[in-house]
Design a protein around this motif. Structure first.
Motif, PDB file in Angstrom:
ATOM      1  N   PHE A  76       0.875  -1.084  -0.458  1.00 56.32           N
ATOM      2  CA  PHE A  76       0.055  -0.092   0.265  1.00 56.32           C
ATOM      3  C   PHE A  76       0.400   1.541   0.098  1.00 56.32           C
ATOM      4  CE2 PHE A  76      -2.582  -3.331   1.500  1.00 56.32           C
ATOM      5  CZ  PHE A  76      -4.112  -3.274   1.541  1.00 56.32           C
ATOM      6  N   LEU A  77       0.376   2.497  -1.054  1.00 55.52           N
ATOM      7  CA  LEU A  77       1.157   3.297  -1.190  1.00 55.52           C
ATOM      8  C   LEU A  77       0.181   4.219  -0.392  1.00 55.52           C
ATOM      9  CD1 LEU A  77       2.949   2.650  -4.182  1.00 55.52           C
ATOM     10  CD2 LEU A  77       4.307   2.575  -2.576  1.00 55.52           C
ATOM     11  N   GLY A  78       1.450   5.810  -0.600  1.00 56.95           N
ATOM     12  CA  GLY A  78       0.557   6.721  -0.144  1.00 56.95           C
ATOM     13  C   GLY A  78       1.100   7.750   0.476  1.00 56.95           C
ATOM     14  N   PRO A  79       0.807   9.458  -0.023  1.00 53.85           N
ATOM     15  CA  PRO A  79       0.855  10.546  -0.230  1.00 53.85           C
ATOM     16  C   PRO A  79       3.042  10.289   0.817  1.00 53.85           C
ATOM     17  CG  PRO A  79      -0.726  10.992   0.523  1.00 53.85           C
ATOM     18  CD  PRO A  79      -0.460   9.730   0.298  1.00 53.85           C
ATOM     19  N   GLN A  80       2.961   9.527   1.349  1.00 54.52           N
ATOM     20  CA  GLN A  80       4.179   9.758   2.506  1.00 54.52           C
ATOM     21  C   GLN A  80       5.196   8.220   1.374  1.00 54.52           C
ATOM     22  OE1 GLN A  80       0.909   8.372   3.386  1.00 54.52           O
ATOM     23  NE2 GLN A  80       1.939   5.931   3.901  1.00 54.52           N
ATOM     24  N   ASP A  81       5.405   7.850   0.947  1.00 59.26           N
ATOM     25  CA  ASP A  81       5.333   7.306  -0.036  1.00 59.26           C
ATOM     26  C   ASP A  81       6.478   7.851  -1.354  1.00 59.26           C
ATOM     27  OD1 ASP A  81       5.380   4.994   1.605  1.00 59.26           O
ATOM     28  OD2 ASP A  81       3.319   4.531   0.907  1.00 59.26           O
ATOM     29  N   GLU A  82       5.922   8.713  -1.540  1.00 60.77           N
ATOM     30  CA  GLU A  82       6.255   9.576  -3.079  1.00 60.77           C
ATOM     31  C   GLU A  82       8.223  10.031  -2.991  1.00 60.77           C
ATOM     32  OE1 GLU A  82       5.408  13.724  -2.445  1.00 60.77           O
ATOM     33  OE2 GLU A  82       3.424  12.985  -3.365  1.00 60.77           O
ATOM     34  N   GLU A  83       9.002   9.353  -1.710  1.00 66.63           N
ATOM     35  CA  GLU A  83       9.833   9.420  -1.833  1.00 66.63           C
ATOM     36  C   GLU A  83      10.840   7.834  -2.823  1.00 66.63           C
ATOM     37  OE1 GLU A  83      12.857  10.367   1.569  1.00 66.63           O
ATOM     38  OE2 GLU A  83      11.209  12.047   1.754  1.00 66.63           O
ATOM     39  N   THR A  84      10.232   7.117  -2.593  1.00 67.59           N
ATOM     40  CA  THR A  84      10.489   5.685  -2.815  1.00 67.59           C
ATOM     41  C   THR A  84       9.488   5.010  -4.427  1.00 67.59           C
ATOM     42  OG1 THR A  84       8.286   4.588  -1.880  1.00 67.59           O
ATOM     43  CG2 THR A  84      11.445   4.741  -0.817  1.00 67.59           C
ATOM     44  N   MET A  85       8.792   5.881  -4.499  1.00 67.51           N
ATOM     45  CA  MET A  85       8.050   5.689  -5.810  1.00 67.51           C
ATOM     46  C   MET A  85       8.141   5.862  -7.117  1.00 67.51           C
ATOM     47  SD  MET A  85       4.222   8.058  -5.399  1.00 67.51           S
ATOM     48  CE  MET A  85       3.475   7.360  -4.117  1.00 67.51           C
ATOM     49  N   TYR A  86       9.593   6.450  -7.152  1.00 70.88           N
ATOM     50  CA  TYR A  86      10.336   6.335  -8.538  1.00 70.88           C
ATOM     51  C   TYR A  86      11.283   5.204  -8.438  1.00 70.88           C
ATOM     52  CZ  TYR A  86      13.944   7.222 -11.911  1.00 70.88           C
ATOM     53  OH  TYR A  86      14.921   7.637 -13.385  1.00 70.88           O
ATOM     54  N   ARG A 132      13.263  10.835  -9.243  1.00 71.70           N
ATOM     55  CA  ARG A 132      13.532  10.549  -8.310  1.00 71.70           C
ATOM     56  C   ARG A 132      13.237  11.508  -7.152  1.00 71.70           C
ATOM     57  NH1 ARG A 132      17.790   8.385  -8.708  1.00 71.70           N
ATOM     58  NH2 ARG A 132      17.349   6.162  -8.108  1.00 71.70           N
ATOM     59  N   ILE A 133      12.246  11.945  -6.634  1.00 69.05           N
ATOM     60  CA  ILE A 133      11.969  12.921  -5.643  1.00 69.05           C
ATOM     61  C   ILE A 133      12.474  12.774  -4.248  1.00 69.05           C
ATOM     62  CG2 ILE A 133      10.552  14.081  -3.954  1.00 69.05           C
ATOM     63  CD1 ILE A 133       8.145  13.109  -6.198  1.00 69.05           C
ATOM     64  N   THR A 134      13.495  14.137  -4.095  1.00 67.69           N
ATOM     65  CA  THR A 134      14.675  13.291  -2.411  1.00 67.69           C
ATOM     66  C   THR A 134      13.677  14.462  -1.429  1.00 67.69           C
ATOM     67  OG1 THR A 134      16.056  15.632  -2.665  1.00 67.69           O
ATOM     68  CG2 THR A 134      16.781  14.152  -3.864  1.00 67.69           C
ATOM     69  N   ARG A 135      14.352  13.811  -0.178  1.00 70.68           N
ATOM     70  CA  ARG A 135      13.681  14.190   0.352  1.00 70.68           C
ATOM     71  C   ARG A 135      14.053  16.149   0.641  1.00 70.68           C
ATOM     72  NH1 ARG A 135      15.997  10.733   5.141  1.00 70.68           N
ATOM     73  NH2 ARG A 135      14.775   9.052   4.868  1.00 70.68           N
ATOM     74  N   GLU A 136      15.038  16.402   0.424  1.00 73.12           N
ATOM     75  CA  GLU A 136      14.995  17.950  -0.193  1.00 73.12           C
ATOM     76  C   GLU A 136      13.670  18.511  -1.167  1.00 73.12           C
ATOM     77  OE1 GLU A 136      16.305  21.760   0.430  1.00 73.12           O
ATOM     78  OE2 GLU A 136      16.416  20.014   1.541  1.00 73.12           O
ATOM     79  N   MET A 137      13.743  17.877  -2.066  1.00 76.56           N
ATOM     80  CA  MET A 137      12.295  18.480  -3.304  1.00 76.56           C
ATOM     81  C   MET A 137      10.802  18.928  -2.720  1.00 76.56           C
ATOM     82  SD  MET A 137      13.771  15.911  -6.807  1.00 76.56           S
ATOM     83  CE  MET A 137      12.508  17.072  -7.613  1.00 76.56           C
TER      84      MET A 137
END
Length: 99
Positions: free
Chosen positions: A48-58, A85-90
């Protein structure tokens, strides 16, 4: 029969893994779902994925695309966070901008 397996526990003949929470890195994800593929066996992994998982989706999309046994779900293939790839900084900058 459902079994909750913790770190370091080997449960033989696992055919299905359900991740209620995505791993924080793709390496940890692969380790988790690897429980279904021991000794050349195959299985199913549901995550299950949610908005909190954006950093790993790519990375997840790339990993699934490389697999000869997996397919990339349409929802993940077309999700904006899976395009690059979305970094924590982005993510932090975007979240600060939204406030």
């Amino acid at each position: 029969m459902a079994v909750q397996a913790g770190r370091g526990i080997d449960v033989p003949d696992v055919t299905c893994v359900i991740n209620w929470q995505m791993a924080s890195t793709i390496e940890k994800y692969v380790h988790r779902i690897g429980r279904t593929g021991r000794a050349g066996k195959q299985g199913i992994a549901i995550t299950f994925l949610g908005p909190q998982d954006e950093e790993t989706m790519y990375d997840l999309k790339q990993e699934l695309a490389r697999s000869p046994l997996s397919t990339v779900p349409n929802e993940l293939a077309h999700h904006p966070a899976a395009r690059q790839r979305i970094t924590r900084e982005m993510k932090r900058k975007r979240d600060d901008h939204d406030e």
